[in-house]
Design a protein around this motif. Structure first.
Motif, PDB file in Angstrom:
ATOM      1  N   LYS A 151      73.234  49.526  14.816  1.00  0.00           N
ATOM      2  CA  LYS A 151      72.420  49.084  15.926  1.00  0.00           C
ATOM      3  C   LYS A 151      73.066  48.189  16.827  1.00  0.00           C
ATOM      4  O   LYS A 151      73.060  48.256  17.899  1.00  0.00           O
ATOM      5  N   ILE A 152      73.873  47.382  16.311  1.00  0.00           N
ATOM      6  CA  ILE A 152      74.545  46.278  17.077  1.00  0.00           C
ATOM      7  C   ILE A 152      75.811  46.975  17.998  1.00  0.00           C
ATOM      8  O   ILE A 152      76.027  46.815  18.915  1.00  0.00           O
ATOM      9  N   LEU A 153      76.491  47.717  17.042  1.00  0.00           N
ATOM     10  CA  LEU A 153      77.304  48.417  17.792  1.00  0.00           C
ATOM     11  C   LEU A 153      76.863  49.220  18.883  1.00  0.00           C
ATOM     12  O   LEU A 153      77.589  49.292  20.061  1.00  0.00           O
ATOM     13  N   SER A 154      75.879  49.995  18.609  1.00  0.00           N
ATOM     14  CA  SER A 154      75.209  51.027  19.788  1.00  0.00           C
ATOM     15  C   SER A 154      74.617  50.234  20.979  1.00  0.00           C
ATOM     16  O   SER A 154      75.003  50.500  22.119  1.00  0.00           O
ATOM     17  N   PHE A 155      74.394  48.877  20.618  1.00  0.00           N
ATOM     18  CA  PHE A 155      73.784  48.109  21.717  1.00  0.00           C
ATOM     19  C   PHE A 155      75.116  47.518  22.556  1.00  0.00           C
ATOM     20  O   PHE A 155      74.986  47.621  23.809  1.00  0.00           O
ATOM     21  N   ILE A 156      76.104  47.067  21.933  1.00  0.00           N
ATOM     22  CA  ILE A 156      77.313  46.557  22.629  1.00  0.00           C
ATOM     23  C   ILE A 156      77.836  47.844  23.422  1.00  0.00           C
ATOM     24  O   ILE A 156      78.472  47.598  24.549  1.00  0.00           O
ATOM     25  N   LEU A 157      77.983  48.846  22.827  1.00  0.00           N
ATOM     26  CA  LEU A 157      78.562  50.252  23.538  1.00  0.00           C
ATOM     27  C   LEU A 157      77.737  50.522  24.832  1.00  0.00           C
ATOM     28  O   LEU A 157      78.277  50.906  25.839  1.00  0.00           O
ATOM     29  N   ALA A 158      76.372  50.419  24.805  1.00  0.00           N
ATOM     30  CA  ALA A 158      75.576  50.719  25.852  1.00  0.00           C
ATOM     31  C   ALA A 158      75.585  49.561  27.037  1.00  0.00           C
ATOM     32  O   ALA A 158      75.608  49.965  28.219  1.00  0.00           O
ATOM     33  N   PHE A 159      75.849  48.373  26.355  1.00  0.00           N
ATOM     34  CA  PHE A 159      76.060  47.392  27.390  1.00  0.00           C
ATOM     35  C   PHE A 159      77.454  47.444  27.941  1.00  0.00           C
ATOM     36  O   PHE A 159      77.434  47.264  29.452  1.00  0.00           O
ATOM     37  N   LEU A 160      78.552  47.918  27.524  1.00  0.00           N
ATOM     38  CA  LEU A 160      79.848  47.978  28.207  1.00  0.00           C
ATOM     39  C   LEU A 160      79.807  49.153  29.087  1.00  0.00           C
ATOM     40  O   LEU A 160      80.409  48.908  29.972  1.00  0.00           O
ATOM     41  N   LEU A 161      79.077  50.093  28.488  1.00  0.00           N
ATOM     42  CA  LEU A 161      78.972  51.210  29.714  1.00  0.00           C
ATOM     43  C   LEU A 161      78.074  50.924  31.043  1.00  0.00           C
ATOM     44  O   LEU A 161      78.485  51.350  31.973  1.00  0.00           O
ATOM     45  N   LEU A 162      77.124  50.283  30.918  1.00  0.00           N
ATOM     46  CA  LEU A 162      76.329  49.680  32.195  1.00  0.00           C
ATOM     47  C   LEU A 162      77.113  48.677  32.878  1.00  0.00           C
ATOM     48  O   LEU A 162      77.260  48.922  34.100  1.00  0.00           O
ATOM     49  N   SER A 163      77.886  47.819  32.044  1.00  0.00           N
ATOM     50  CA  SER A 163      78.753  46.953  32.954  1.00  0.00           C
ATOM     51  C   SER A 163      79.760  47.509  33.684  1.00  0.00           C
ATOM     52  O   SER A 163      80.188  47.360  34.860  1.00  0.00           O
ATOM     53  N   ALA A 164      80.463  48.614  33.046  1.00  0.00           N
ATOM     54  CA  ALA A 164      81.661  49.256  33.885  1.00  0.00           C
ATOM     55  C   ALA A 164      80.916  50.003  34.721  1.00  0.00           C
ATOM     56  O   ALA A 164      81.653  49.913  35.975  1.00  0.00           O
ATOM     57  N   SER A 165      79.712  50.720  34.947  1.00  0.00           N
ATOM     58  CA  SER A 165      79.029  51.331  35.951  1.00  0.00           C
ATOM     59  C   SER A 165      78.832  50.336  37.111  1.00  0.00           C
ATOM     60  O   SER A 165      79.121  50.553  38.482  1.00  0.00           O
ATOM     61  N   GLY A 166      78.209  49.297  36.820  1.00  0.00           N
ATOM     62  CA  GLY A 166      78.225  48.250  37.982  1.00  0.00           C
ATOM     63  C   GLY A 166      79.362  47.589  38.375  1.00  0.00           C
ATOM     64  O   GLY A 166      79.263  47.437  39.699  1.00  0.00           O
ATOM     65  N   CYS A 167      80.334  47.537  37.752  1.00  0.00           N
ATOM     66  CA  CYS A 167      81.568  46.901  38.408  1.00  0.00           C
ATOM     67  C   CYS A 167      82.011  48.099  39.219  1.00  0.00           C
ATOM     68  O   CYS A 167      82.793  47.682  40.239  1.00  0.00           O
ATOM     69  N   LYS A 168      82.145  49.298  39.002  1.00  0.00           N
ATOM     70  CA  LYS A 168      82.438  50.556  39.739  1.00  0.00           C
ATOM     71  C   LYS A 168      81.704  50.272  41.067  1.00  0.00           C
ATOM     72  O   LYS A 168      82.330  50.640  42.071  1.00  0.00           O
ATOM     73  N   LYS A 169      80.469  50.154  41.194  1.00  0.00           N
ATOM     74  CA  LYS A 169      79.869  50.025  42.404  1.00  0.00           C
ATOM     75  C   LYS A 169      80.164  48.774  43.058  1.00  0.00           C
ATOM     76  O   LYS A 169      80.388  48.807  44.369  1.00  0.00           O
ATOM     77  N   ILE A 170      80.451  47.717  42.566  1.00  0.00           N
ATOM     78  CA  ILE A 170      81.093  46.684  43.211  1.00  0.00           C
ATOM     79  C   ILE A 170      82.468  46.799  43.822  1.00  0.00           C
ATOM     80  O   ILE A 170      82.706  46.539  44.918  1.00  0.00           O
ATOM     81  N   GLU A 171      83.347  47.658  43.042  1.00  0.00           N
ATOM     82  CA  GLU A 171      84.582  47.778  43.612  1.00  0.00           C
ATOM     83  C   GLU A 171      84.411  48.877  44.967  1.00  0.00           C
ATOM     84  O   GLU A 171      85.326  48.732  45.593  1.00  0.00           O
ATOM     85  N   ASP A 172      83.458  49.401  44.916  1.00  0.00           N
ATOM     86  CA  ASP A 172      83.408  50.425  45.835  1.00  0.00           C
ATOM     87  C   ASP A 172      83.241  49.999  47.206  1.00  0.00           C
ATOM     88  O   ASP A 172      83.511  50.382  48.223  1.00  0.00           O
ATOM     89  N   LEU A 173      82.589  48.613  47.197  1.00  0.00           N
ATOM     90  CA  LEU A 173      82.130  48.075  48.343  1.00  0.00           C
ATOM     91  C   LEU A 173      83.295  46.834  48.637  1.00  0.00           C
ATOM     92  O   LEU A 173      83.245  45.728  47.838  1.00  0.00           O
ATOM     93  N   LEU A 174      84.283  47.097  49.536  1.00  0.00           N
ATOM     94  CA  LEU A 174      85.163  46.062  49.873  1.00  0.00           C
ATOM     95  C   LEU A 174      84.853  44.937  50.825  1.00  0.00           C
ATOM     96  O   LEU A 174      84.017  45.305  51.655  1.00  0.00           O
ATOM     97  N   THR A 175      85.279  43.777  50.670  1.00  0.00           N
ATOM     98  CA  THR A 175      85.071  42.557  51.556  1.00  0.00           C
ATOM     99  C   THR A 175      86.445  42.147  52.020  1.00  0.00           C
ATOM    100  O   THR A 175      87.065  41.849  51.178  1.00  0.00           O
ATOM    101  N   PHE A 176      86.675  42.063  53.422  1.00  0.00           N
ATOM    102  CA  PHE A 176      87.736  41.409  53.796  1.00  0.00           C
ATOM    103  C   PHE A 176      87.560  41.035  55.067  1.00  0.00           C
ATOM    104  O   PHE A 176      86.690  41.045  55.759  1.00  0.00           O
TER     105      PHE A 176
END
Length: 184
Positions: free
Chosen positions: A9-34
């Motif tokens: 259960k713990i491993l499944s939770f960690i895996l789900a958390f990592l997947l959600l975090s990775a997709s959130g980071c991708k959205k942040i990376e898609d929007l550049l600020t300069f």
């Protein structure tokens, strides 16, 4: 057996958390600020104008560094989503020793063409402090996407005179824009 079930259960939770975090980071990376930095100059002509006279100066075309900055950030003008003015500094460059004591107030407008058909207030300062050879104007907060999509724009300046100007005075305008854009 119970321990194995909890570990799973713990491993499944960690895996789900990592997947959600990775997709959130991708959205942040898609929007550049300069930032985009541009510079131009204009001349306040010598005149015997009295105090509180408003002088509208002709438009000055600015060849923007926006296209090169977009390219360096893996985007282009079509992907710009939000542009605002971060800073606009005016500096007297000629004659040597001249300061802004001749100004009571200043307003700078931006337009997409040299006729000023779609002018928007970019920044202003009222009152202009005395004894200064460089002043920072207050950004208007306007959304400026339209103006920074092309390779150039025009600046129009309105000044309220505090005293007559004895000789032509050259002023450099250094602007810095905040840009948010998507990757191309």
């Amino acid at each position: 057996m119970k321990s194995l079930f909890n570990t799973s259960k713990i491993l499944s939770f960690i895996l789900a958390f990592l997947l959600l975090s990775a997709s959130g980071c991708k959205k942040i990376e898609d929007l550049l600020t300069f930032k985009i930095d541009d510079s131009s100059s204009f001349v306040v002509p010598a005149s015997g104008l009295l105090n509180t006279t408003v002088l509208s100066l002709p438009g000055t075309t600015v060849n923007s560094s926006s296209s090169g900055t977009y390219s360096a950030n893996n985007t282009n003008a079509d992907h710009v989503q939000d542009v605002t003015l971060d800073r606009l500094t005016l500096t007297v460059t000629d004659p040597a020793g001249q300061n802004f004591d001749f100004l009571k107030s200043v307003k700078i407008y931006i337009a997409s063409d040299n006729q000023g058909t779609n002018k928007t207030l970019l920044a202003s300062l009222d009152p202009v402090p005395t004894g200064q050879t460089a002043i920072n104007l207050t950004p208007s907060g306007a959304k400026l996407d339209l103006y920074l999509r092309n390779g150039s724009y025009s600046l129009f300046t309105d000044v309220t005179m505090a005293q007559p100007v004895r000789q032509n005075t050259t002023v450099r305008a250094d602007s810095r824009f905040n840009v948010k854009a998507k990757l191309k």
